[in-house]
Design an enzyme around this catalytic site. Structure first.
Site, PDB file in Angstrom:
ATOM      1  N   TYR A  53      -3.047  16.691   1.091  1.00  0.00           N
ATOM      2  CA  TYR A  53      -3.604  15.350   1.262  1.00  0.00           C
ATOM      3  C   TYR A  53      -2.553  14.448   1.908  1.00  0.00           C
ATOM      4  CZ  TYR A  53      -6.641  11.429  -0.242  1.00  0.00           C
ATOM      5  OH  TYR A  53      -7.481  10.350  -0.291  1.00  0.00           O
ATOM      6  N   TRP A  78      -7.774   3.755 -10.318  1.00  0.00           N
ATOM      7  CA  TRP A  78      -7.001   3.687  -9.075  1.00  0.00           C
ATOM      8  C   TRP A  78      -7.691   2.772  -8.063  1.00  0.00           C
ATOM      9  CZ3 TRP A  78      -2.218   4.794  -7.650  1.00  0.00           C
ATOM     10  CH2 TRP A  78      -1.917   4.829  -6.286  1.00  0.00           C
ATOM     11  N   TRP A  79      -9.012   2.892  -7.931  1.00  0.00           N
ATOM     12  CA  TRP A  79      -9.738   2.028  -7.007  1.00  0.00           C
ATOM     13  C   TRP A  79      -9.545   0.555  -7.367  1.00  0.00           C
ATOM     14  CZ3 TRP A  79     -15.192   4.727  -6.606  1.00  0.00           C
ATOM     15  CH2 TRP A  79     -15.088   5.847  -5.775  1.00  0.00           C
ATOM     16  N   HIS A 113       1.527   4.170  -3.115  1.00  0.00           N
ATOM     17  CA  HIS A 113       1.319   5.606  -2.914  1.00  0.00           C
ATOM     18  C   HIS A 113       2.603   6.410  -3.124  1.00  0.00           C
ATOM     19  CE1 HIS A 113      -2.643   4.484  -1.515  1.00  0.00           C
ATOM     20  NE2 HIS A 113      -2.966   5.756  -1.677  1.00  0.00           N
ATOM     21  N   TYR A 154       0.839  -1.199   0.000  1.00  0.00           N
ATOM     22  CA  TYR A 154       0.000   0.000   0.000  1.00  0.00           C
ATOM     23  C   TYR A 154       0.877   1.254   0.000  1.00  0.00           C
ATOM     24  CZ  TYR A 154      -3.602   3.352   1.341  1.00  0.00           C
ATOM     25  OH  TYR A 154      -4.447   4.427   1.358  1.00  0.00           O
TER      26      TYR A 154
END
Length: 104
Positions: A41, A76-77, A22, A18
């Site tokens: 963000y 992306w999801w 990113h 993960y």
């Protein structure tokens, strides 16, 4: 500026993957986030519980809500779905948090 906090869950054996994904976030995803008013963000991980805490500042709720329907966000999801708890549309299961204190 609207501040948003939210929780998500990453699978315990997927923490490193993960984070890596990113660190290598697609430039077109970042551009689309900016286009939809996202700034400042951040996502934080509590390794003990596999809980992700997200924080983002947005310009406008309506503009931000349209991000979910973009082609790059949908891609992306799907890319992230194997790593985290998701809904049937592949969006992350998200718990929105209520801001109870802020200090500049």
């Amino acid at each position: 500026m609207i501040r948003k906090g939210f929780l998500m869950k990453v699978y315990p054996d997927k923490h490193e993957e993960y984070e890596k994904k990113h660190q290598e976030i697609w430039p077109e995803m970042v551009e689309e986030l900016h286009n939809h008013g996202a700034k400042n963000y951040s996502i934080f991980l509590d390794k003990a519980t596999s809980t992700l805490f997200g924080y983002v500042e947005i310009e406008d709720e309506e503009k931000w809500s349209k991000m979910a329907t973009t082609e790059i966000n949908q891609k992306w999801w799907a890319f992230m779905e194997p790593l985290m708890e998701t809904n049937s549309d592949k969006s992350p299961v998200t718990i929105d948090l209520k801001e109870v204190f802020h200090m500049d």
